[in-house]
Design a protein around this motif. Structure first.
Motif, PDB file in Angstrom:
ATOM      1  N   VAL A 143       0.562  -0.939  -0.027  1.00 52.43           N
ATOM      2  CA  VAL A 143      -0.466   0.131   0.188  1.00 52.43           C
ATOM      3  C   VAL A 143       0.733   1.293   0.006  1.00 52.43           C
ATOM      4  O   VAL A 143       1.661   1.359   0.871  1.00 52.43           O
ATOM      5  N   LEU A 144       0.387   2.125  -0.887  1.00 49.63           N
ATOM      6  CA  LEU A 144       1.224   3.208  -0.920  1.00 49.63           C
ATOM      7  C   LEU A 144       0.073   4.479  -0.854  1.00 49.63           C
ATOM      8  O   LEU A 144      -0.553   4.660  -1.600  1.00 49.63           O
ATOM      9  N   SER A 145       0.325   5.290   0.598  1.00 49.51           N
ATOM     10  CA  SER A 145      -0.421   6.241   0.172  1.00 49.51           C
ATOM     11  C   SER A 145       0.662   7.820  -1.055  1.00 49.51           C
ATOM     12  O   SER A 145       1.703   8.190  -0.558  1.00 49.51           O
ATOM     13  N   ASP A 151      -7.092  13.066   0.712  1.00 49.11           N
ATOM     14  CA  ASP A 151      -6.224  12.890   1.335  1.00 49.11           C
ATOM     15  C   ASP A 151      -5.333  11.633   1.522  1.00 49.11           C
ATOM     16  O   ASP A 151      -4.471  10.630   1.987  1.00 49.11           O
ATOM     17  N   GLY A 152      -6.615  10.435   1.659  1.00 47.24           N
ATOM     18  CA  GLY A 152      -6.355   9.314   1.856  1.00 47.24           C
ATOM     19  C   GLY A 152      -6.360   8.226   0.300  1.00 47.24           C
ATOM     20  O   GLY A 152      -6.790   6.720   0.435  1.00 47.24           O
ATOM     21  N   SER A 153      -5.819   8.593  -0.857  1.00 45.82           N
ATOM     22  CA  SER A 153      -5.562   8.120  -1.660  1.00 45.82           C
ATOM     23  C   SER A 153      -4.989   6.578  -1.771  1.00 45.82           C
ATOM     24  O   SER A 153      -3.605   7.182  -1.210  1.00 45.82           O
ATOM     25  N   ILE A 154      -5.116   5.845  -1.943  1.00 45.08           N
ATOM     26  CA  ILE A 154      -3.679   5.019  -1.943  1.00 45.08           C
ATOM     27  C   ILE A 154      -3.606   4.347  -3.659  1.00 45.08           C
ATOM     28  O   ILE A 154      -4.586   4.554  -4.365  1.00 45.08           O
ATOM     29  N   ALA A 155      -2.775   3.719  -3.557  1.00 43.41           N
ATOM     30  CA  ALA A 155      -1.599   3.037  -4.821  1.00 43.41           C
ATOM     31  C   ALA A 155      -1.709   1.501  -4.308  1.00 43.41           C
ATOM     32  O   ALA A 155      -0.996   1.588  -3.135  1.00 43.41           O
ATOM     33  N   VAL A 186      -0.998  20.224  -5.982  1.00 46.14           N
ATOM     34  CA  VAL A 186       0.384  20.496  -6.267  1.00 46.14           C
ATOM     35  C   VAL A 186       0.737  18.758  -5.659  1.00 46.14           C
ATOM     36  O   VAL A 186       1.579  17.855  -6.006  1.00 46.14           O
ATOM     37  N   ARG A 187       0.327  18.062  -4.681  1.00 43.20           N
ATOM     38  CA  ARG A 187       0.731  16.851  -3.900  1.00 43.20           C
ATOM     39  C   ARG A 187       0.174  16.006  -4.663  1.00 43.20           C
ATOM     40  O   ARG A 187       1.086  15.157  -4.741  1.00 43.20           O
ATOM     41  N   ALA A 188      -1.394  15.804  -5.342  1.00 44.10           N
ATOM     42  CA  ALA A 188      -1.043  14.614  -6.760  1.00 44.10           C
ATOM     43  C   ALA A 188       0.020  14.466  -7.847  1.00 44.10           C
ATOM     44  O   ALA A 188       0.490  13.577  -8.296  1.00 44.10           O
ATOM     45  N   ILE A 189       0.634  16.095  -8.100  1.00 42.63           N
ATOM     46  CA  ILE A 189       1.703  15.373  -8.717  1.00 42.63           C
ATOM     47  C   ILE A 189       3.146  14.948  -8.445  1.00 42.63           C
ATOM     48  O   ILE A 189       2.867  14.499  -8.771  1.00 42.63           O
ATOM     49  N   GLU A 190       3.458  15.582  -6.913  1.00 44.95           N
ATOM     50  CA  GLU A 190       4.122  14.921  -6.345  1.00 44.95           C
ATOM     51  C   GLU A 190       4.296  12.771  -7.238  1.00 44.95           C
ATOM     52  O   GLU A 190       4.816  12.836  -6.339  1.00 44.95           O
ATOM     53  N   SER A 191       2.463  12.807  -6.072  1.00 44.56           N
ATOM     54  CA  SER A 191       2.660  11.302  -6.178  1.00 44.56           C
ATOM     55  C   SER A 191       2.615  10.907  -7.509  1.00 44.56           C
ATOM     56  O   SER A 191       2.816   9.547  -7.681  1.00 44.56           O
ATOM     57  N   PHE A 192       2.048  11.096  -8.178  1.00 42.69           N
ATOM     58  CA  PHE A 192       2.484  10.665  -9.639  1.00 42.69           C
ATOM     59  C   PHE A 192       4.150  10.575  -9.732  1.00 42.69           C
ATOM     60  O   PHE A 192       4.130   9.217 -10.777  1.00 42.69           O
TER      61      PHE A 192
END
Length: 228
Positions: A143-145, A151-155, A186-192
């Protein structure tokens, strides 16, 4: 519901809107996301046809098209529901889904789609997930946060088979792209960027067709062009 084989042991379940994935090992099955409300009966019928027992329901985030049938499936199969601790209150119906921060081009798309998606019935969350948890399927599913879409999206990353489930953080609609309707771009891009660094061969998206060969290279190519 359309059912498509992605790779051996992995099925794509495509609904009127949105999609989910079913991983099978023998009779044991894991469902990643559940589609919109009302999709449960079709999924149960598929499990019966496959002679499969649903062991767990993993939710990538708390949006309506991903958690809609969780309560129905939990009641029908007894399978526990797993979601990140930050989105679990949304799944349980304890607080509303936060509004996304929309770009100008996203507004008409959001206004045309969201009113058509039925609200999900509240669903208990049997296990709250966090970064680094390892789930007992596919030889260990990590599980990756990946906050940003919510806020609580995971891969979910299957390192043994190099398969990645991105939820809505990444989409493949005509092209690989950052997912839409993010609460924090911004956080979504970091997660990408984080997901693009993984060693992946197959990538399964919340929206759009899976990529079944050399998927990591495609993610990295998009990430290299992605800016705030």
């Amino acid at each position: 519901m359309d059912v498509v084989t992605v790779v051996p042991n992995l099925l794509l379940l495509r609904f009127e809107f949105g999609q989910a994935y079913l991983w099978r090992e023998g009779r044991s099955a894991t469902l990643i996301d559940t589609g919109i409300a009302g999709s449960g009966s079709a999924i149960v019928a598929l499990l019966t046809e496959l002679d499969a027992e649903l062991e767990r329901i993993v939710l990538t985030h708390g949006h309506e098209d991903h958690v809609g049938s969780a309560a129905e499936l939990r009641a029908a199969t007894g399978a526990p529901v797993l979601a990140h601790g930050l989105d679990a209150p949304i799944v349980r119906g304890e607080r509303p889904r936060p509004d996304p921060v929309l770009l100008d081009w996203e507004r008409p798309l959001f206004d045309s789609i969201v009113p058509t998606v039925p609200p999900p019935p509240p669903c208990p969350v049997d296990q709250e997930l966090a970064e680094g948890d390892v789930l007992d399927f596919a030889g260990g599913a990590r599980v990756l946060s990946i906050p940003g879409h919510t806020d609580g999206s995971i891969a979910v990353y299957l390192s043994r088979s190099r398969i990645l489930f991105t939820g809505d953080t990444i989409a493949n609609v005509n092209e690989v792209m950052l997912g839409t309707f993010n609460t924090d771009r911004v956080r979504a891009i970091e997660s990408f960027h984080r997901l693009a660094e993984l060693d992946t061969e197959v990538v399964c998206f919340g929206h759009g067709e899976p990529i079944i060969e050399h998927a990591g290279a495609e993610l990295r190519a998009t990430a290299a062009q992605l800016t705030e």
